[in-house]
Write a protein that holds these residues in place. Structure first.
Motif, PDB file in Angstrom:
ATOM      1  N   HIS A  29      43.410  55.568  37.168  1.00 40.20           N
ATOM      2  CA  HIS A  29      44.670  55.698  37.907  1.00 40.20           C
ATOM      3  C   HIS A  29      45.150  57.148  38.005  1.00 40.20           C
ATOM      4  CE1 HIS A  29      47.842  54.065  40.102  1.00 40.20           C
ATOM      5  NE2 HIS A  29      48.296  53.132  39.285  1.00 40.20           N
ATOM      6  N   SER A  47      35.812  42.621  41.779  1.00 36.31           N
ATOM      7  CA  SER A  47      36.733  43.184  40.773  1.00 36.31           C
ATOM      8  C   SER A  47      36.510  44.692  40.724  1.00 36.31           C
ATOM      9  CB  SER A  47      36.459  42.576  39.396  1.00 36.31           C
ATOM     10  OG  SER A  47      36.467  41.163  39.429  1.00 36.31           O
ATOM     11  N   THR A  79      37.145  42.349  34.236  1.00 39.39           N
ATOM     12  CA  THR A  79      37.829  43.649  34.274  1.00 39.39           C
ATOM     13  C   THR A  79      36.877  44.698  33.718  1.00 39.39           C
ATOM     14  OG1 THR A  79      38.850  43.172  32.133  1.00 39.39           O
ATOM     15  CG2 THR A  79      40.141  42.689  34.096  1.00 39.39           C
ATOM     16  N   THR A 125      42.755  47.404  37.427  1.00 36.50           N
ATOM     17  CA  THR A 125      41.763  46.520  38.039  1.00 36.50           C
ATOM     18  C   THR A 125      42.421  45.696  39.134  1.00 36.50           C
ATOM     19  OG1 THR A 125      40.572  46.339  35.930  1.00 36.50           O
ATOM     20  CG2 THR A 125      40.019  44.740  37.638  1.00 36.50           C
ATOM     21  N   GLU A 126      41.792  45.648  40.301  1.00 31.58           N
ATOM     22  CA  GLU A 126      42.259  44.845  41.431  1.00 31.58           C
ATOM     23  C   GLU A 126      41.160  43.853  41.817  1.00 31.58           C
ATOM     24  OE1 GLU A 126      45.269  48.098  43.519  1.00 31.58           O
ATOM     25  OE2 GLU A 126      43.287  47.758  44.397  1.00 31.58           O
ATOM     26  N   ILE A 171      35.011  48.034  32.492  1.00 36.98           N
ATOM     27  CA  ILE A 171      35.473  49.305  31.935  1.00 36.98           C
ATOM     28  C   ILE A 171      34.707  50.440  32.604  1.00 36.98           C
ATOM     29  CG2 ILE A 171      35.672  50.717  29.849  1.00 36.98           C
ATOM     30  CD1 ILE A 171      35.960  48.195  28.251  1.00 36.98           C
ATOM     31  N   SER A 187      37.702  48.254  39.127  1.00 40.24           N
ATOM     32  CA  SER A 187      38.474  49.039  38.156  1.00 40.24           C
ATOM     33  C   SER A 187      38.388  50.506  38.545  1.00 40.24           C
ATOM     34  CB  SER A 187      37.921  48.853  36.733  1.00 40.24           C
ATOM     35  OG  SER A 187      38.172  47.549  36.253  1.00 40.24           O
ATOM     36  N   HIS A 240      43.119  52.620  33.015  1.00 39.72           N
ATOM     37  CA  HIS A 240      42.412  51.681  33.875  1.00 39.72           C
ATOM     38  C   HIS A 240      43.369  50.811  34.685  1.00 39.72           C
ATOM     39  CE1 HIS A 240      39.040  52.797  31.385  1.00 39.72           C
ATOM     40  NE2 HIS A 240      38.233  51.937  31.964  1.00 39.72           N
TER      41      HIS A 240
END
Length: 454
Positions: free
Chosen positions: A425, A420, A384, A251-252, A386, A422, A249
């Motif tokens: 990646h 937010s 954040t 998160t930005e 999931i 997520s 994960h």
């Protein structure tokens, strides 16, 4: 003649259901298709109709029991003249299949397809009983037995996959390995969790709501209370553990001035033709996200571990998280990229209302390719989130609140919201996630840009 009714597969590959209540009692005469019980899966509450016309002779499980699909739950004394005939050719088809060594096909029931028939060379799912495995003995009070040879073979999985299964509370003997030689992969475990049910962390309005009295044990002398974890909450917890341990994960965050978007919402609400539609900031963000995902394909994709491929969706099924008394449910707007703003708003209202009333169906809770969660309704700025299993992106939108903000080279009091995002990646890198957030922020700062995105 005594006839058994096994708990059917209620859809979406769910392996168990909880009996909420019985509508009939032993000795009661029932008609064909009469509702005999109300059961709860990890996704919905379902009424079970009777497949027979006759007298109830036994209830195998009490209300509150969690039963595996395929296990018997009720038996009937059915007069010979009232027995349901098998479809023409079915017996011959099954005999031919048996002679050729092929597995019999699954036959439809009144509420879906029955438990899958297991072959001798493949491990059966834990606790699953087929019709052939149940010995109906009217004189015996013993529980039905599994057919000989129902459980076979050793589980093949690497240590990291075994650890993931333990952390996710997944019995590997119930998982079919898609790897070479039947090897169980991470993706197989995640799929097993997904079948139990979808979606994010538990955000029910009040802890303990939606549980029957039998699920809550009285407070002990040390001041503790134990609450049974079942249905949606159990599946949610399992799914989140599997997702956290299988997808990397990231998160930005992005804080956005949404003053003009909130003004647009107020103008739309004042329009007579939209008087019956509840336009909200959530519906505007949902529309913008649905359009942007066409340009940011990675966020509308999933990682397929078994094939080593990324599967891209060329449609958007947008999940909208909704807190209910049963726990967190995620209704899905199918094909949301093609819906107008008022249609998106109407669908969100209808689906969330169905989720909270308990009338939503498993089909309406499945198939999401991207998910949104409005944590702002709880007074939260950011979080954040999931990832739901099988998805590469989830967006949480925070509360809208007035803040000092730079506006036209001056400091002004503006309405600000934090986004937010997520993402997985393996599928999406930081640059791709940042571009998506940036474009979404531009639209929410100036909602007229929605027209340019169509």
């Amino acid at each position: 003649m005594e006839k058994l009714f096994n708990l059917p597969d209620l859809g979406e590959g769910l392996t168990e259901s909880e009996i909420l209540s019985w509508r009939v009692a032993v000795g009661e005469n029932v008609e064909l298709n009469q509702i005999i019980a109300e059961v709860e899966t990890a996704k919905a509450v379902v009424e079970l109709p009777s497949p027979f016309s006759g007298v109830v002779t036994r209830l195998f499980e009490p209300a509150g029991a969690v039963v595996n699909v395929g296990n018997p739950i009720i038996s009937f004394d059915v007069p010979a003249t009232h027995q349901i005939e098998e479809p023409a050719g079915q017996k011959a088809q099954e005999s031919t299949a048996a002679a050729k060594g092929a597995a019999p096909t699954r036959q439809p029931t009144l509420v879906g397809y029955g438990a899958a028939v297991e072959s001798a060379g493949r491990p059966s799912r834990r606790g699953r009983v087929t019709a052939a495995a149940v010995e109906a003995d009217p004189q015996s009070e013993s529980t039905p037995k599994m057919a000989a040879g129902a459980v076979t073979g050793a589980v093949r999985a690497r240590p990291p996959v075994r650890k993931l299964a333990r952390d996710s509370h997944v019995d590997l003997s119930t998982v079919f390995g898609s790897g070479e030689g039947g090897l169980i992969t991470r993706e197989d475990v995640v799929k097993a969790v997904s079948r139990s049910l979808e979606e994010s962390a538990d955000t029910a309005p009040e802890f303990g709501q939606g549980h029957q009295a039998a699920d809550v044990k009285p407070a002990s002398s040390n001041g503790e209370t134990r609450v049974a974890v079942r249905g949606v909450r159990k599946a949610t917890a399992t799914a989140m553990v599997a997702s956290a341990f299988s997808a990397p994960h990231v998160t930005e965050f992005l804080s956005v001035d949404v003053t003009e978007t909130m003004e647009l919402v107020d103008r739309l609400r004042a329009m007579p033709r939209l008087a019956d539609v509840k336009i909200t900031i959530t519906s505007v963000v949902a529309k913008a996200v649905s359009l942007l995902l066409a340009r940011h394909q990675g966020l509308n994709s999933r990682w397929d571990e078994a094939s080593g491929e990324i599967i891209e969706y060329h449609y958007v099924n947008l999940g909208i998280a909704a807190a209910t008394e049963r726990g967190l449910l995620v209704p899905v707007l199918k094909g949301s990229q093609a819906l107008r703003l008022e249609q998106v708003a109407g669908e969100i209202s209808a689906l969330t209302a169905a989720a909270r009333s308990g009338s939503i169906t498993p089909a309406q809770l499945s198939g999401a390719t991207f998910t949104m969660s409005n944590i702002g309704v709880f007074g939260v700025d950011s979080g954040t989130p999931i990832l739901p299993p099988g998805q590469s992106g989830i967006l949480a939108i925070g509360q809208v609140r007035k803040m000092p903000w730079e506006y036209r080279d001056e400091v002004a009091l503006r309405k600000v919201m934090t986004l937010s995002l997520s993402f997985d990646h393996r599928v999406v890198d930081g640059e791709q996630g940042a571009k998506f957030l940036s474009e979404l922020g531009l639209i929410l700062r100036d909602p007229a840009l929605l027209i340019a995105s169509v």
